[in-house]
Design a protein around this motif. Structure first.
Motif, mmCIF file in Angstrom:
data_model
loop_
_atom_site.group_PDB
_atom_site.id
_atom_site.type_symbol
_atom_site.label_atom_id
_atom_site.label_comp_id
_atom_site.label_asym_id
_atom_site.label_seq_id
_atom_site.Cartn_x
_atom_site.Cartn_y
_atom_site.Cartn_z
ATOM 1 N N GLY A 190 -9.356 2.411 4.618
ATOM 2 C CA GLY A 190 -8.375 3.390 4.560
ATOM 3 C C GLY A 190 -7.294 2.938 3.763
ATOM 4 O O GLY A 190 -7.320 2.009 3.100
ATOM 5 N N GLN A 191 -6.282 3.687 3.552
ATOM 6 C CA GLN A 191 -5.095 3.678 2.722
ATOM 7 C C GLN A 191 -4.209 2.670 3.374
ATOM 8 O O GLN A 191 -3.863 2.886 4.500
ATOM 9 C CB GLN A 191 -4.436 4.830 2.297
ATOM 10 N N TYR A 192 -3.420 1.757 2.718
ATOM 11 C CA TYR A 192 -2.646 0.993 3.303
ATOM 12 C C TYR A 192 -1.279 0.589 2.248
ATOM 13 O O TYR A 192 -1.193 0.950 1.095
ATOM 14 C CB TYR A 192 -3.298 -0.489 3.457
ATOM 15 N N ALA A 193 -0.147 0.431 3.149
ATOM 16 C CA ALA A 193 0.867 -0.113 2.264
ATOM 17 C C ALA A 193 1.069 -1.631 2.332
ATOM 18 O O ALA A 193 0.755 -2.289 3.435
ATOM 19 C CB ALA A 193 2.239 0.373 3.038
ATOM 20 N N ARG A 194 1.270 -2.238 1.186
ATOM 21 C CA ARG A 194 1.444 -3.851 0.973
ATOM 22 C C ARG A 194 2.804 -3.967 1.014
ATOM 23 O O ARG A 194 3.582 -3.731 0.053
ATOM 24 C CB ARG A 194 0.682 -4.054 -0.361
ATOM 25 N N ILE A 195 3.321 -4.551 2.313
ATOM 26 C CA ILE A 195 4.464 -5.061 2.566
ATOM 27 C C ILE A 195 4.538 -6.483 2.308
ATOM 28 O O ILE A 195 4.048 -7.235 2.837
ATOM 29 C CB ILE A 195 4.964 -4.895 3.986
ATOM 30 N N ASP A 196 5.402 -6.953 1.181
ATOM 31 C CA ASP A 196 5.650 -8.253 0.668
ATOM 32 C C ASP A 196 6.776 -8.995 1.840
ATOM 33 O O ASP A 196 7.824 -8.609 1.822
ATOM 34 C CB ASP A 196 6.319 -8.208 -0.588
ATOM 35 N N ASP A 220 3.369 2.017 -5.133
ATOM 36 C CA ASP A 220 2.576 0.531 -5.189
ATOM 37 C C ASP A 220 3.042 -0.153 -6.178
ATOM 38 O O ASP A 220 3.806 -0.199 -7.067
ATOM 39 C CB ASP A 220 1.139 1.289 -5.321
ATOM 40 N N PRO A 221 2.478 -1.692 -5.904
ATOM 41 C CA PRO A 221 2.936 -2.349 -6.959
ATOM 42 C C PRO A 221 2.637 -2.264 -8.619
ATOM 43 O O PRO A 221 1.572 -1.717 -8.745
ATOM 44 C CB PRO A 221 1.984 -3.828 -6.654
ATOM 45 N N LEU A 264 18.918 -9.374 -4.854
ATOM 46 C CA LEU A 264 17.889 -10.584 -4.808
ATOM 47 C C LEU A 264 16.624 -10.493 -5.817
ATOM 48 O O LEU A 264 15.685 -11.157 -5.600
ATOM 49 C CB LEU A 264 17.422 -10.286 -3.467
ATOM 50 N N ALA A 265 16.721 -9.709 -6.687
ATOM 51 C CA ALA A 265 15.965 -9.375 -8.073
ATOM 52 C C ALA A 265 14.464 -9.306 -7.301
ATOM 53 O O ALA A 265 13.455 -9.658 -8.133
ATOM 54 C CB ALA A 265 15.869 -10.745 -8.729
ATOM 55 N N LEU A 266 14.281 -8.529 -6.208
ATOM 56 C CA LEU A 266 12.977 -8.105 -5.657
ATOM 57 C C LEU A 266 12.487 -7.023 -6.418
ATOM 58 O O LEU A 266 11.231 -7.088 -6.703
ATOM 59 C CB LEU A 266 13.188 -7.623 -4.313
ATOM 60 N N TRP A 267 13.175 -6.073 -6.881
ATOM 61 C CA TRP A 267 12.556 -4.843 -7.524
ATOM 62 C C TRP A 267 13.459 -4.680 -8.631
ATOM 63 O O TRP A 267 14.767 -4.844 -8.542
ATOM 64 C CB TRP A 267 12.658 -3.537 -6.796
ATOM 65 N N ASN A 268 13.178 -3.993 -9.614
ATOM 66 C CA ASN A 268 13.876 -3.430 -10.868
ATOM 67 C C ASN A 268 14.456 -2.160 -10.326
ATOM 68 O O ASN A 268 13.847 -1.262 -10.179
ATOM 69 C CB ASN A 268 13.194 -3.433 -12.220
ATOM 70 N N ILE A 269 15.527 -2.009 -10.123
ATOM 71 C CA ILE A 269 16.372 -0.624 -9.596
ATOM 72 C C ILE A 269 17.306 -0.070 -10.752
ATOM 73 O O ILE A 269 18.317 -0.691 -11.215
ATOM 74 C CB ILE A 269 17.172 -0.934 -8.372
ATOM 75 N N LYS A 270 17.116 0.921 -11.340
ATOM 76 C CA LYS A 270 17.858 1.536 -12.390
ATOM 77 C C LYS A 270 18.685 2.725 -11.815
ATOM 78 O O LYS A 270 17.937 3.700 -11.225
ATOM 79 C CB LYS A 270 16.939 2.083 -13.366
ATOM 80 N N GLU A 271 19.812 2.835 -12.062
ATOM 81 C CA GLU A 271 20.594 4.122 -11.757
ATOM 82 C C GLU A 271 20.251 5.300 -12.769
ATOM 83 O O GLU A 271 20.302 5.221 -13.818
ATOM 84 C CB GLU A 271 22.110 3.893 -11.692
ATOM 85 N N PRO A 282 7.686 -4.504 -8.665
ATOM 86 C CA PRO A 282 7.043 -5.681 -9.341
ATOM 87 C C PRO A 282 5.293 -5.515 -9.416
ATOM 88 O O PRO A 282 4.960 -5.086 -8.346
ATOM 89 C CB PRO A 282 7.490 -6.963 -8.615
ATOM 90 N N ARG A 283 4.881 -5.833 -10.425
ATOM 91 C CA ARG A 283 3.377 -5.933 -10.461
ATOM 92 C C ARG A 283 2.845 -6.780 -9.552
ATOM 93 O O ARG A 283 3.674 -7.980 -9.266
ATOM 94 C CB ARG A 283 2.895 -6.031 -11.934
ATOM 95 N N LEU A 284 1.821 -6.722 -8.824
ATOM 96 C CA LEU A 284 1.185 -7.871 -7.991
ATOM 97 C C LEU A 284 0.433 -8.899 -8.901
ATOM 98 O O LEU A 284 -0.379 -8.766 -9.895
ATOM 99 C CB LEU A 284 0.084 -7.085 -7.276
ATOM 100 N N LEU A 285 1.052 -10.034 -8.599
ATOM 101 C CA LEU A 285 0.488 -11.447 -9.262
ATOM 102 C C LEU A 285 -0.825 -11.552 -8.852
ATOM 103 O O LEU A 285 -1.073 -11.436 -7.312
ATOM 104 C CB LEU A 285 1.495 -12.524 -9.230
#
Length: 288
Positions: A190-196, A220-221, A264-271, A282-285
Motif C-alpha cells: 500500500g501507499q504510505y506517508a513517511r512521518i519523520d 514526499d521526501p 527549526l530548519a525542518l523544511w525549506n519554506i518559501k513565500e 528534505p531529501r531522504l538520507l
C-alpha cells in the motif's frame, strides 16, 4: 534510553483524512464527536466515527504506536496460520468476525506491539511521569474507540482504528494491534506517508504538529508543493470559524506554525505570495 525511532509509516489515506485529528479548545472534547468521511479517490472512501474527537496529542500517540510497530511489531497472520494468541486477536479485526468474512474480504493480518507506556512516551517526546502516562493511556483508549469503515465500490468492511488494546497500570506494560490497513502498510504494502519523528518531536504547538503530518502525507521526501493559508487552516480546524475574530485568530496561529516549522530548519519554506508558501521537503538520507 533516548528516542531511537526515526519515522512512522502511516497508511496515506489515514494520514490524509481531514478532521481525523484536529486542534481542540476548552470544552471541545465533550461538545464534539468524531464523524468524518474522506474520499481517497478511485472509488475508495474512509469513514471514521468516535464518541470523542481526536486532538493533536492523540495524533502524536498514534504516530508513536505506528512507529513502534515498524521495527518491533509482531506480525499476526491470518487465522489459518496464527498461533492461539493471534487467533484470539484476529477475531477482533472485523465485525462480524466470522471466518468466511475474515478470509474472503482481505485475509487480514495485523501487527502487535508488546512494549511499555513509558517507551511510547519517550518516542513521542512526552513526559513519562504518572500524569503523562495516564494521559497517554486515555489517548490510546480514545483511538481504540474509533470505528473505521472502508468502502471500495460496492464493498465495505469495518474495523476499529486499533484492533486490540491492553495495558497494566502497575507494570506499565502495553499491548496494541493495528487495524489490517495500517498493518498492511507496515508490512510493505500500500501507499504510505513517511512521518519523520525527529521533526515531529521538535515541534511544540498543536497547529504546527497537525500541519506537519498533513504536508508529510502529500509531499514526499525531496518533493515540494505550494499551499495556501486557508488550506493549512483547514488541516488544523476542519470546521468553519463561527466568528470573524475566530477566523483571524486561526490564520494568525497558522502563520506562527509555518514560522515554527521554518525556524527549526525542518523544511525549506518559501513565500510565493500573500499567505502562500512552497513547502520543500528534505531529501531522504540513506541513513534514515
Amino acid at each position: 534510553m533516548g528516542n531511537n525511532l526515526t519515522h512512522a509509516r502511516i497508511d496515506r489515506a489515514h494520514a490524509l483524512a481531514q478532521g481525523l485529528f484536529r486542534s481542540l479548545g476548552p470544552g471541545d472534547r465533550k461538545r464534539l464527536k468524531l464523524d468524518i468521511a474522506y474520499d481517497y479517490g478511485d472509488g475508495e472512501k474512509l469513514e471514521f466515527w468516535g464518541k470523542e474527537p481526536l486532538g493533536a496529542f492523540d495524533m502524536r500517540v498514534f504516530q508513536g504506536l505506528i512507529a513502534m510497530a515498524g521495527p518491533d511489531g509482531r506480525i499476526l497472520e491470518n487465522s489459518k496460520t496464527a498461533d492461539s494468541i493471534g487467533q484470539k486477536l484476529l477475531t477482533l479485526l472485523f465485525d462480524p468476525a466470522d471466518e468466511e468474512t475474515r478470509m474472503s474480504v482481505m485475509k487480514p493480518q495485523s501487527v502487535e506491539i508488546r512494549d511499555s507506556l513509558r517507551r511510547l512516551a519517550r518516542e513521542i517526546g512526552a513526559g513519562d511521569g504518572g500524569k503523562d502516562i495516564k494521559r497517554i493511556r486515555e489517548s490510546i483508549e480514545r483511538l481504540f474507540g474509533v470505528t473505521v469503515m472502508i468502502r471500495i465500490g460496492r464493498k465495505s468492511y469495518g474495523s476499529r482504528l486499533l484492533s486490540f488494546y491492553a495495558s497494566d497500570e502497575e507494570s506499565g506494560a502495553l499491548r496494541v494491534s493495528l487495524n489490517p490497513r495500517l498493518a498492511h502498510v507496515i508490512m510493505g504494502g500500500g501507499q504510505y506517508a513517511r512521518i519523520d519523528l525527529v521533526e515531529a518531536r521538535s515541534l511544540e504547538s498543536d497547529p504546527a504538529r497537525l500541519i506537519h503530518q498533513r504536508i508529510s502525507a502529500f509531499i514526499d521526501p525531496g518533493a515540494s508543493r505550494e499551499v495556501s493559508i486557508e488550506r493549512l487552516s483547514e488541516y488544523v480546524w476542519p470546521d468553519a470559524a463561527d466568528t470573524p475574530r475566530t477566523a483571524r485568530s486561526r490564520l494568525t496561529k497558522v502563520r506562527k506554525a509555518v514560522e515554527e516549522i521554518r525556524d527549526l530548519a525542518l523544511w525549506n519554506i518559501k513565500e510565493t505570495g500573500v499567505d502562500k508558501w512552497r513547502f520543500i521537503r528534505p531529501r531522504l538520507l540513506e541513513s534514515k
